[in-house]
Design an enzyme around this catalytic site. Sequence first.
Site, PDB file in Angstrom:
ATOM      1  N   GLU A   9       0.477  -1.242  -0.191  1.00  0.00           N
ATOM      2  CA  GLU A   9      -0.093   0.141  -0.063  1.00  0.00           C
ATOM      3  C   GLU A   9       1.114   0.999   0.042  1.00  0.00           C
ATOM      4  OE1 GLU A   9      -3.366   0.063  -0.130  1.00  0.00           O
ATOM      5  OE2 GLU A   9      -2.854  -1.877  -0.410  1.00  0.00           O
TER       6      GLU A   9
ATOM      7  N   SER B 141     -51.922 -22.343  42.128  1.00  0.00           N
ATOM      8  CA  SER B 141     -51.347 -22.755  43.592  1.00  0.00           C
ATOM      9  C   SER B 141     -49.626 -22.109  43.979  1.00  0.00           C
ATOM     10  CB  SER B 141     -51.203 -24.173  43.591  1.00  0.00           C
ATOM     11  OG  SER B 141     -53.265 -24.271  43.767  1.00  0.00           O
TER      12      SER B 141
END
Length: 854
Positions: free
Chosen positions: A118, A496
């Site tokens: 690069e 319950s």
Amino acid sequence: MTLADGSGRDGRMDEPSRPGAGGPRRPRYRMVRWLAGSTLAVVLLGGGVGGVVAWREYERLSEGLPTVDGLRTYQPPVMSRLYSGDDQVMAELAAERRIFVPYSAIPVRVRSAFLAAEDQKFFTHGGVDPLAILRAGVTDMMMHGTKHRPIGASTITQQVARIMLLGSNAVSMDRKIKEALLAMRLEQTLSKEQILEIYLNEIYLGEGAYGIGAAAQTYFNKPLDQLDNAEAAFLGALPKSPTNYNPHRFVQAATNRRNWVLDRMADLHDITPEEARAAQQEPLVPANFTRPGPVPGSEWFAEEVRRELIERYGIGTTMEGGLSVHTSLDSHLQQAATTALREGLLRYDRAHGGWRGAFMHLDAADVGGDWADALAHVTPPPAMLEQWRVAVVLSAATGRVGWLEGRDPVVPHTGELPARERAWMHTGKGFQTGDVIMIEPLADGGGVAVRQVPQVEGALASVDVHTGRVVAMVGGWSFKASQFNRATQAARQPGSSFKPFVYLAAMEDGISPSQKFDDSPVSYGEWHPNNYEKDFWGPTTLHDALRESRNLVTIRLAAQIGMKPVAALAQNLGLVHSMPLVLPAALGAVETTVMREAGAYATIANGGRLVTPTLIDDIKDRNGNVLWRPEGLAWLPDAAPATGPQMADTRPQVVSAASASQIVAMMQDVVRRGTGVRAGAGIDRPIAGKTGTSQDFNDAWFAGFSPDLVTVVWIGYDTPQSLGKNETGGVIAGPIWNQVMKVALADRPRLDFPVPEGVQLARYDTGMGMAIDAFKPGQSPGVSVDLGAGSGTALTAADTGAENMPDSENDMAASPGNPAAPVAGATSAGQPVAPSGPVVAPVSGGDIGMGGLY
């Protein structure tokens, strides 16, 4: 002027003013000088105008350019990781998948590969490379008019400026100039090392990988420092075009580009020519990388943690802050809980749902031809489990089916459905050749089993009794099909399973477990509650009433102590946000979640000290600093070495340890020989729990615990509807709880429930058998005292919620008889012992009760 020779001439010949004239001549090169002066004036004027224009253009382009100072303290967006309790990576949270690598940890070969590809002059230029720009400009002019994309000449510094500051890839002169200006400013602000560090951690390298750390893991399943020259060169080849050099799709182009990078590295003497040639001979074979997480079955857990993080820190920090989140998840127990819940749902669906038919159909031509290719294009239902397979019925007459195994390559398989599977399918919608169904190949080679996604849902949570750490949580059948977490988000009636909190409030009021209340018909206005069994026992101890989930005793008990203390206790335990002060609420006609109930039961098991379920042990930032830990428990720093580490518990004592111990002893008998026997089958450890079944059998619960672990299971439909007559919590949820707790207790030491100081465990005859209960000082085992005529707060029909009572229980109650007079208080002192069997008495009406059934 007179010269030395006295002639007054300088020795030059005078030019005639015109040809043939004898007069004075013009100076030589006058025209040349005039032209030169004019040209210079034009140049100066043009330069001045150009300078002004350039300055104005510079001001225009530089105006509004972002500042580069913020990059001095650069912190890239980094994924957050969730870890299970055994430090497995459970999930990753990221907008961009990035693993930050500081400059000092980046291998030299990786840096060299990117610089070679690069920006070979990175360490010598000042942010821009004029020669590269000139070369690119000439090339672009020569290629003008073609479809060739303009050649870039951006340095790494310019790329950092574009990525970090401009955020634009537009091909324009303005953008290139701005990029160059920012690059030069960057070079003045940051060191070369800082710029390269930002670049290598920010750049996108394909396959969802941002930065070199994530790319090394994605393409080679290795940490960065283990890459060789060929692998490093491949990463350096990617910035030019991650898509075009994708090794999974364009392996030859990717190999050629990698080899070019290796040549550049050799030219720059980063590696030797021999090393470059050896690396070029390596095949480019990317490794299959599987992104970590989620731990199987942990999707709901991870999603709940993610929601909590977003609520606490916001989406940005959660997804990009690099948080390290250690959770309480027990991976082994989580998988066992997921399996147990799914198997329980499948059992219920198989028994009640029937075969609902194929989910699609293939044409006869596909079945008779290349059925494997046709089947490969079928999209499986999202709720299908991983061990299931999509199959096509090749012959309805013989039950022969075909399915596919593997991915690369895909291998067709065939088998026959057992006779029992075909018989079950025929009881429903049946099947025909070409039907596409779901099957599961049986591991023992016994053929295949037909599968369908249950319509019923469920949820489960397991919580550490002492700390509140959630070690397992399942939010439903399939997270892929529905992300709704039924363990934390579904508000359902506990039925319950709420009763123990009524009894706990009574224990706090000084009532003894052996206290007797009348189990006989009672009415409040238009409300005529009944027992699930539709029989009556007469005077009954609270121990027996809780063990067998007797509704009428619970109602009388709530009327005795009043609903205010019951409601206050339920809220203090975190079981409900609020609750109405009506008697049906004592039977569970309130709404709660699985997780809330798990926390409330854990508080009972923890001796009455409040337990708040938590999924997170600690949260650390990217630098390892602790941001958060749960409150309430902390290690004491000054503990004496002889005593070992000591923990400070600042959580509130919601109920007394003595009262909690009394409820624990009563609930142990629920599992031993009461409604919860299926939950306790085969477990030889001390355990306690309570069944729960809401009105109309809409919800089935089992909540139970050992001395150190609570597990709560819920089963029901997302849109409430009956699970079926007699489908109680003990029948449906109990076996699932049993399966999970057997796995959980297998690796834990045997513990007994602690008995607080001053509390006496005593064995006595309740009148319906021998029982063991805990008694506070002043209480006598087996003694029932006169409690008076009630709580002092008059309860009328308005307090029962009878106006909300649905007409839906007629089929569960016997024919209405003559209702007995209401009994608002408890039994009187000296009540005779209840007979060993139930007392048959006229029923009070047709309503089992709003809330709990069993």
